[in-house]
Write a protein that holds these residues in place. Structure first.
Motif, PDB file in Angstrom:
ATOM      1  N   GLY A 173       0.787  -1.227   0.000  1.00  0.00           N
ATOM      2  CA  GLY A 173       0.000   0.000   0.000  1.00  0.00           C
ATOM      3  C   GLY A 173       0.813   1.269   0.000  1.00  0.00           C
ATOM      4  O   GLY A 173       0.380   2.282   0.548  1.00  0.00           O
ATOM      5  N   ALA A 174       1.987   1.245  -0.599  1.00  0.00           N
ATOM      6  CA  ALA A 174       2.831   2.436  -0.668  1.00  0.00           C
ATOM      7  C   ALA A 174       3.546   2.446  -2.009  1.00  0.00           C
ATOM      8  O   ALA A 174       3.865   1.395  -2.568  1.00  0.00           O
ATOM      9  N   ASN A 175       3.818   3.642  -2.504  1.00  0.00           N
ATOM     10  CA  ASN A 175       4.543   3.821  -3.768  1.00  0.00           C
ATOM     11  C   ASN A 175       5.732   4.739  -3.505  1.00  0.00           C
ATOM     12  O   ASN A 175       5.726   5.912  -3.876  1.00  0.00           O
ATOM     13  N   PRO A 176       6.765   4.231  -2.826  1.00  0.00           N
ATOM     14  CA  PRO A 176       7.833   5.115  -2.353  1.00  0.00           C
ATOM     15  C   PRO A 176       8.656   5.784  -3.441  1.00  0.00           C
ATOM     16  O   PRO A 176       9.210   6.857  -3.206  1.00  0.00           O
ATOM     17  N   THR A 177       8.766   5.194  -4.630  1.00  0.00           N
ATOM     18  CA  THR A 177       9.540   5.880  -5.669  1.00  0.00           C
ATOM     19  C   THR A 177       8.858   7.160  -6.123  1.00  0.00           C
ATOM     20  O   THR A 177       9.501   8.037  -6.701  1.00  0.00           O
ATOM     21  N   ALA A 178       7.571   7.306  -5.846  1.00  0.00           N
ATOM     22  CA  ALA A 178       6.849   8.545  -6.151  1.00  0.00           C
ATOM     23  C   ALA A 178       6.683   9.410  -4.913  1.00  0.00           C
ATOM     24  O   ALA A 178       6.962  10.602  -4.933  1.00  0.00           O
ATOM     25  N   HIS A 225       8.030   8.898  -1.656  1.00  0.00           N
ATOM     26  CA  HIS A 225       9.192   8.962  -0.757  1.00  0.00           C
ATOM     27  C   HIS A 225      10.420   8.519  -1.546  1.00  0.00           C
ATOM     28  O   HIS A 225      11.002   7.461  -1.279  1.00  0.00           O
ATOM     29  N   PRO A 226      10.846   9.325  -2.535  1.00  0.00           N
ATOM     30  CA  PRO A 226      11.794   8.830  -3.542  1.00  0.00           C
ATOM     31  C   PRO A 226      13.145   8.373  -3.012  1.00  0.00           C
ATOM     32  O   PRO A 226      13.733   7.430  -3.562  1.00  0.00           O
ATOM     33  N   VAL A 227      13.660   8.994  -1.961  1.00  0.00           N
ATOM     34  CA  VAL A 227      14.951   8.571  -1.429  1.00  0.00           C
ATOM     35  C   VAL A 227      14.832   7.186  -0.795  1.00  0.00           C
ATOM     36  O   VAL A 227      15.705   6.332  -0.960  1.00  0.00           O
ATOM     37  N   VAL A 228      13.743   6.927  -0.088  1.00  0.00           N
ATOM     38  CA  VAL A 228      13.485   5.593   0.435  1.00  0.00           C
ATOM     39  C   VAL A 228      13.252   4.619  -0.711  1.00  0.00           C
ATOM     40  O   VAL A 228      13.738   3.477  -0.692  1.00  0.00           O
ATOM     41  N   GLY A 229      12.519   5.050  -1.739  1.00  0.00           N
ATOM     42  CA  GLY A 229      12.302   4.189  -2.893  1.00  0.00           C
ATOM     43  C   GLY A 229      13.602   3.768  -3.549  1.00  0.00           C
ATOM     44  O   GLY A 229      13.779   2.607  -3.942  1.00  0.00           O
ATOM     45  N   ALA A 230      14.544   4.707  -3.665  1.00  0.00           N
ATOM     46  CA  ALA A 230      15.850   4.387  -4.249  1.00  0.00           C
ATOM     47  C   ALA A 230      16.600   3.384  -3.383  1.00  0.00           C
ATOM     48  O   ALA A 230      17.275   2.475  -3.900  1.00  0.00           O
ATOM     49  N   ARG A 231      16.490   3.505  -2.073  1.00  0.00           N
ATOM     50  CA  ARG A 231      17.181   2.577  -1.182  1.00  0.00           C
ATOM     51  C   ARG A 231      16.573   1.176  -1.253  1.00  0.00           C
ATOM     52  O   ARG A 231      17.290   0.172  -1.146  1.00  0.00           O
ATOM     53  N   ILE A 232      15.258   1.106  -1.453  1.00  0.00           N
ATOM     54  CA  ILE A 232      14.628  -0.203  -1.642  1.00  0.00           C
ATOM     55  C   ILE A 232      15.129  -0.843  -2.931  1.00  0.00           C
ATOM     56  O   ILE A 232      15.451  -2.041  -2.967  1.00  0.00           O
ATOM     57  N   LYS A 233      15.215  -0.060  -3.995  1.00  0.00           N
ATOM     58  CA  LYS A 233      15.753  -0.593  -5.252  1.00  0.00           C
ATOM     59  C   LYS A 233      17.145  -1.155  -5.062  1.00  0.00           C
ATOM     60  O   LYS A 233      17.471  -2.251  -5.537  1.00  0.00           O
ATOM     61  N   ILE A 239       2.598  -5.685  -2.446  1.00  0.00           N
ATOM     62  CA  ILE A 239       1.161  -5.877  -2.273  1.00  0.00           C
ATOM     63  C   ILE A 239       0.504  -4.548  -2.569  1.00  0.00           C
ATOM     64  O   ILE A 239       0.569  -3.600  -1.775  1.00  0.00           O
ATOM     65  N   ASP A 240      -0.093  -4.430  -3.747  1.00  0.00           N
ATOM     66  CA  ASP A 240      -0.633  -3.141  -4.189  1.00  0.00           C
ATOM     67  C   ASP A 240      -1.589  -3.358  -5.350  1.00  0.00           C
ATOM     68  O   ASP A 240      -1.332  -4.192  -6.223  1.00  0.00           O
ATOM     69  N   PRO A 241      -2.700  -2.591  -5.416  1.00  0.00           N
ATOM     70  CA  PRO A 241      -3.620  -2.716  -6.554  1.00  0.00           C
ATOM     71  C   PRO A 241      -3.007  -2.279  -7.872  1.00  0.00           C
ATOM     72  O   PRO A 241      -3.490  -2.663  -8.931  1.00  0.00           O
ATOM     73  N   ARG A 242      -1.950  -1.441  -7.801  1.00  0.00           N
ATOM     74  CA  ARG A 242      -1.318  -0.953  -9.021  1.00  0.00           C
ATOM     75  C   ARG A 242       0.018  -1.637  -9.244  1.00  0.00           C
ATOM     76  O   ARG A 242       0.701  -2.021  -8.303  1.00  0.00           O
ATOM     77  N   SER A 243       0.405  -1.712 -10.480  1.00  0.00           N
ATOM     78  CA  SER A 243       1.730  -2.218 -10.831  1.00  0.00           C
ATOM     79  C   SER A 243       2.682  -1.030 -10.852  1.00  0.00           C
ATOM     80  O   SER A 243       3.081  -0.529 -11.904  1.00  0.00           O
ATOM     81  N   ILE A 244       3.038  -0.558  -9.659  1.00  0.00           N
ATOM     82  CA  ILE A 244       3.904   0.604  -9.522  1.00  0.00           C
ATOM     83  C   ILE A 244       5.305   0.266 -10.014  1.00  0.00           C
ATOM     84  O   ILE A 244       5.610  -0.878 -10.347  1.00  0.00           O
ATOM     85  N   GLU A 245       6.184   1.257 -10.037  1.00  0.00           N
ATOM     86  CA  GLU A 245       7.536   1.047 -10.556  1.00  0.00           C
ATOM     87  C   GLU A 245       8.249  -0.103  -9.854  1.00  0.00           C
ATOM     88  O   GLU A 245       8.948  -0.907 -10.484  1.00  0.00           O
ATOM     89  N   LEU A 246       8.086  -0.218  -8.550  1.00  0.00           N
ATOM     90  CA  LEU A 246       8.781  -1.270  -7.812  1.00  0.00           C
ATOM     91  C   LEU A 246       8.246  -2.662  -8.122  1.00  0.00           C
ATOM     92  O   LEU A 246       8.870  -3.656  -7.752  1.00  0.00           O
ATOM     93  N   ALA A 247       7.113  -2.759  -8.828  1.00  0.00           N
ATOM     94  CA  ALA A 247       6.654  -4.069  -9.304  1.00  0.00           C
ATOM     95  C   ALA A 247       7.671  -4.675 -10.264  1.00  0.00           C
ATOM     96  O   ALA A 247       7.804  -5.903 -10.356  1.00  0.00           O
TER      97      ALA A 247
END
Length: 919
Positions: free
Chosen positions: A411-416, A418-426, A438-446
């Motif tokens: 239920g979160a889209n951190p690259t949009a 919370h981008p710094v956290v999103g980059a660290r997850i990548k 786990i998300d209804p959308r196929s966000i970037e981290l999918a």
């Protein structure tokens, strides 16, 4: 041009043996070994390169392709050094210094080699403006230091790319050192750059068309920081004026809390850089934090108090404004009683301002009608975690992302958002961590995930229960952890035994095999880091979603362990702090009960009064009460609730019925239209105070530029109104307020003071002056004693299965904008995304004969709006996505009155709608 690869050698040969290269340091013994660099003896640090060791000795070995943030290639060859016994020079940047090495860094042969390398860069790459360069680029300075000043034939064959509002690429000045490529991949996790050709024909590739606008670039600016020639730069750095002041402070956008260095000239921000050694952001920033700062000096800023007279706003003096505010608050309290007033404290402002506003309403007006925007975003998270663990906040820290072996993102889209956290997850995933989305959308981290459960919006509880069932029945739980630290296991076992995976699959639209595979990956990965966001909390089962998700953290023994635990992502820069400070109607500062005798006695001693015992109204309840004529005055601090609250029409009707409305704002917002008195506020870079980020880290905020006109800090305005209402407050600075906060809530903040917050702040709980702060909660035991597993029945959303409304709408944010866009719409980010656009799956677009770029009417049971539509495979058929950054979109006209019955958090993430094409 690029010379890579270059072999990096280390020397571990025995006397008389043949010198052989390898890439690892020697086995470390108990005795400190030493080596020699330029005749100076140096003790060897474990796994330290020659380059880093030389820098400890203040010996400058030149580099072009080196950055200490990324893996080192040695491709530029500028860092070659002589190593006794080596048949050839070695690359200092990634050759480890080992015992007995004798290194020479600046022999005549090496200096001649470096000079020739620089000449090759010029002659073969034809850099157009670098010889004799005085712009201060790293390459230009190296040319000067090696005496290369003659005229060289620069090539001007390619136009400068200006397709991005901020970034610039001048291919004529590129030496293909690959620093941008490696930084982009290893810091941001994007793959924007490539290299083609060989030798003199080597060139940098930028997306498909050699333009930033057509590339996957997210404008983080990390490549700008490292480019040695200025081939990649930005508009802020093209302005070569020198700052007259540099200030380190904290970003005022999302809840990550990145530390910034702000360079300003004559009171205007010139440029922003990351603080290189900051714990939170590790020398990285996003598009908004680095570039979206021009709103500070926008001509639309509010610069003086405004009073509504005959439906028009007139400027008045601060004395008049403060007197009027105090007079009206006292008057309305006398007429309608304390319950007839309320306040909304701002999550964009400081802890000190939030604390003072709740204190004013509780002490001087005697009402607990105080709430903050956490109500409409993270109240479900805070309540769910509080009930399960004893603390309504993250148990983990951002540093746990690097330590995690498995991450579950729900239920979160951190690259949009919370981008710094999103980059660290990548980066964690690229290093080998498992990722479950786990998300209804196929966000970037999918695209990075091992598994993606693309569930129907609003069915989180059912899915989490299904995962818990598999974990328990396949014995993938941490039995020892559960027996010693958690209660409710037997009840949960009985509860999930009655659940059927087939039924859960039908409810959630997630295949049975996917549910089982998800549980097995979680259960077999060891402790797991559970990261979550508003996709869990902004539902009618928001609290239940968080509690069912927290079950998974306890079942796997993850909470309180390194690289694991619960890590909710906070939306606004100080939404965590706002709640911490008492911006809630049922708890005072530090999450203390209104009725607890010790708390009340303490507040009587410090405040001179205790707050009312009866809890106040939440934001939705205050709006409803205003609409019914029961709330007559509101003080809204830094929130545009007309644009951000659900059911916009109802909000407007409620505000129109108020007798008096005070608004503190940066700009004339939609909510300001209904105000009777407007206070011009300071922005994040204009005031002192503290922000608390999503990992409970309290950081010192410093003013970097002056506020425009007569705008004042929120805390100062509240104090001055309080004094006029009869308060005996002696707060002369934000630090004075923080000292009082430490007294009021010592268990959480007793060790917090401004003198201790440099440079990276402290994480609460920090109960005493000598306490180091708490990185991980619940390490030895839960704050409630034992953790509590919960049996949460799935309940269908009231927005599911509504006749004539075949779609479920999810609302949310985009990378380019922040919240309701008040700040980012007044920056060049507006050029990147200039409107909210409805996303629809191509199959649905075809079914309803809807074309990309077409205007459509979006209708729910609560209202309708007209929006532009585009097709996207990032969403599932039957669902839609719409952001809410632009007031003209009126996204929240279609969101309705439903909310979580426990937290009162509205449902933004599943709205039944229909779409009609407009010809």
């Amino acid at each position: 041009m690029c010379f890579w690869p270059v072999y990096a050698f280390t020397n571990t040969q025995a006397p008389g043996s043949v010198w052989r290269p390898h890439f690892r340091s020697e086995v470390w013994g108990m005795t400190r070994a030493s080596a020699s660099i330029n005749g100076r003896i140096i003790e060897i640090e474990k796994n330290e390169t020659i380059l880093k060791a030389a820098r400890r000795l203040s010996i400058d070995i030149p580099t072009l392709c080196y950055s200490d943030k990324i893996q080192h290639e040695g491709g530029c060859r500028m860092c070659l050094v002589a190593c006794a016994g080596s048949p050839r020079p070695v690359a200092a940047c990634h050759t480890y210094l080992t015992a007995g090495m004798t290194i020479n860094t600046h022999t005549p042969e090496l200096e001649n080699l470096r000079r020739e390398i620089l000449k090759l860069y010029l002659s073969e790459d034809g850099c157009s403006s670098l010889p004799g360069d005085d712009s201060g680029t790293k390459f230009g300075l190296l040319l000067g230091s090696y005496g290369i000043t003659g005229a060289w034939p620069g090539k001007q064959t390619q136009a400068v790319d200006t397709s991005n509002p901020y970034l610039r690429f001048n291919a004529n000045n590129c030496i293909t050192c690959r620093l941008c490529l490696n930084t982009c991949e290893q810091i941001q996790g994007q793959f924007v750059y490539g290299v083609a050709g060989r030798g003199a024909a080597t060139r940098l590739l930028l997306g498909m068309t050699n333009q930033f606008a057509d590339s996957p670039c997210v404008t983080c600016g990390a490549c700008v920081d490292v480019c040695p020639t200025g081939a990649i730069t930005d508009c802020d750095r093209q302005d070569q004026r020198q700052a007259d002041i540099k200030t380190q402070t904290v970003c005022g956008y999302c809840g990550v809390g990145c530390r910034l260095e702000v360079e300003a000239l004559a009171g205007v921000v010139l440029r922003i850089k990351p603080v290189e050694d900051a714990i939170v952001n590790q020398g990285h920033l996003c598009l908004k934090g680095r570039y979206a700062h021009t709103y500070h000096h926008s001509s639309e800023r509010l610069t003086q108090p405004l009073k509504k007279v005959d439906n028009k706003f007139e400027p008045i003096s601060w004395e008049e404004a403060l007197d009027l505010a105090a007079q009206k608050l006292i008057e309305i309290t006398k007429i309608h009683g304390p319950s007839g007033l309320g306040a909304l404290s701002s999550s964009r402002s400081t802890n000190e301002a939030a604390y003072l506003l709740q204190k004013l309403f509780r002490c001087l007006i005697h009402t607990n009608n105080i709430d903050c925007c956490a109500r409409v975003c993270h109240s479900s998270t805070a309540l769910g975690l509080q009930l399960m663990t004893g603390a309504g906040a993250a148990s983990a820290s951002y540093i746990d992302i690097e330590k995690a072996s498995c991450i579950v993102l729900a239920g979160a889209n951190p690259t949009a958002g919370h981008p710094v956290v999103g980059a660290r997850i990548k980066q964690a995933v690229l290093r080998g961590a498992s990722l479950i989305l786990i998300d209804p959308r196929s966000i970037e981290l999918a695209d990075y995930a091992d598994l993606h459960c693309q569930l129907l919006p609003g069915t989180n509880v059912a899915l989490f229960n299904g995962i818990a069932k598999v974990l328990i029945e396949e014995d993938l739980i941490d039995t020892c952890y559960l027996e010693n630290r958690v209660e409710g296991l037997e009840e949960l076992k009985s509860f999930v035994k009655e659940l059927g995976i087939e039924e859960i699959s039908a409810i959630t639209s997630v295949d049975q095999d996917q549910i089982v595979a998800t549980a097995r990956l979680i259960g077999k990965s060891g402790p797991v880091l559970f990261i979550h966001g508003l996709g869990l909390s902004e539902l009618t089962q928001g609290t239940g979603s968080v509690m069912a998700f927290c079950n998974l953290g306890m079942l796997t023994g993850s909470i309180g362990l390194p690289g694991a635990g619960m890590l909710p992502l906070r939306g606004q820069n100080n939404v965590q702090g706002n709640a911490d400070m008492g911006g809630m109607p049922n708890l005072v500062t530090g999450y203390q009960s209104l009725v607890e005798p010790k708390t009340r006695k303490k507040l009587e001693l410090i405040w001179g009064c205790a707050p009312p015992i009866k809890p106040g109204l939440t934001i939705p309840e205050m709006i409803d009460a205003a609409a019914m004529g029961d709330v007559h005055a509101l003080w809204i601090q830094g929130e545009d609730i007309v644009q951000s609250e659900p059911n916009e029409t109802h909000v407007r009707e409620a505000l129109a019925k108020l007798d008096f409305l005070i608004v503190q704002e940066l700009f004339f917002s939609e909510t300001c239209q209904y105000a009777d008195l407007i206070f011009p506020a300071c922005a994040a870079l204009e005031q002192e105070g503290t922000f608390t980020n999503g990992e409970r880290r309290i950081q010192h905020v410093h003013p970097a530029v002056p506020a425009p006109g007569e705008a004042r800090p929120d805390w100062l305005v509240i104090r001055d109104v309080g004094l006029r209402m009869g308060a005996n407050w002696k707060h002369n600075s934000p630090s004075d307020i923080m000292d009082e906060i430490a007294q009021v809530a010592p268990d959480y903040f007793g060790g917090i003071s401004y003198s201790r917050l440099q440079p990276d702040g402290l994480q609460w709980p920090c109960p005493a002056p000598g306490h180091p702060g708490t990185s991980s909660l619940h390490e030895s035991k839960f704050m409630r004693g034992k953790g509590k597993l919960a049996c949460i029945d799935y309940s269908q959303s009231p927005e599911h299965g509504i006749a004539d409304f075949p779609f479920l709408l999810v609302t949310g944010r985009l990378l380019e904008h922040y919240n309701v866009g008040t700040m980012t719409r007044r920056t060049p980010n507006q050029l990147m995304v200039s409107e909210d656009v409805l996303n629809i799956h191509p199959e649905d677009a075809g079914k309803y004969k809807i074309l990309d770029g077409q205007k459509v009417k979006l209708t729910s049971r609560w209202g309708s709006t007209i929006v532009t539509v585009t097709s996207s495979r990032r969403i599932a058929p039957g669902t839609l996505f719409l952001s809410f950054h632009f007031p003209e979109t009126h996204t929240n006209r279609v969101t309705g009155p439903h909310h979580d019955p426990q937290s009162k958090c509205p449902q933004y993430k599943a709205i039944a709608v229909r779409v009609e094409a407009i010809n």
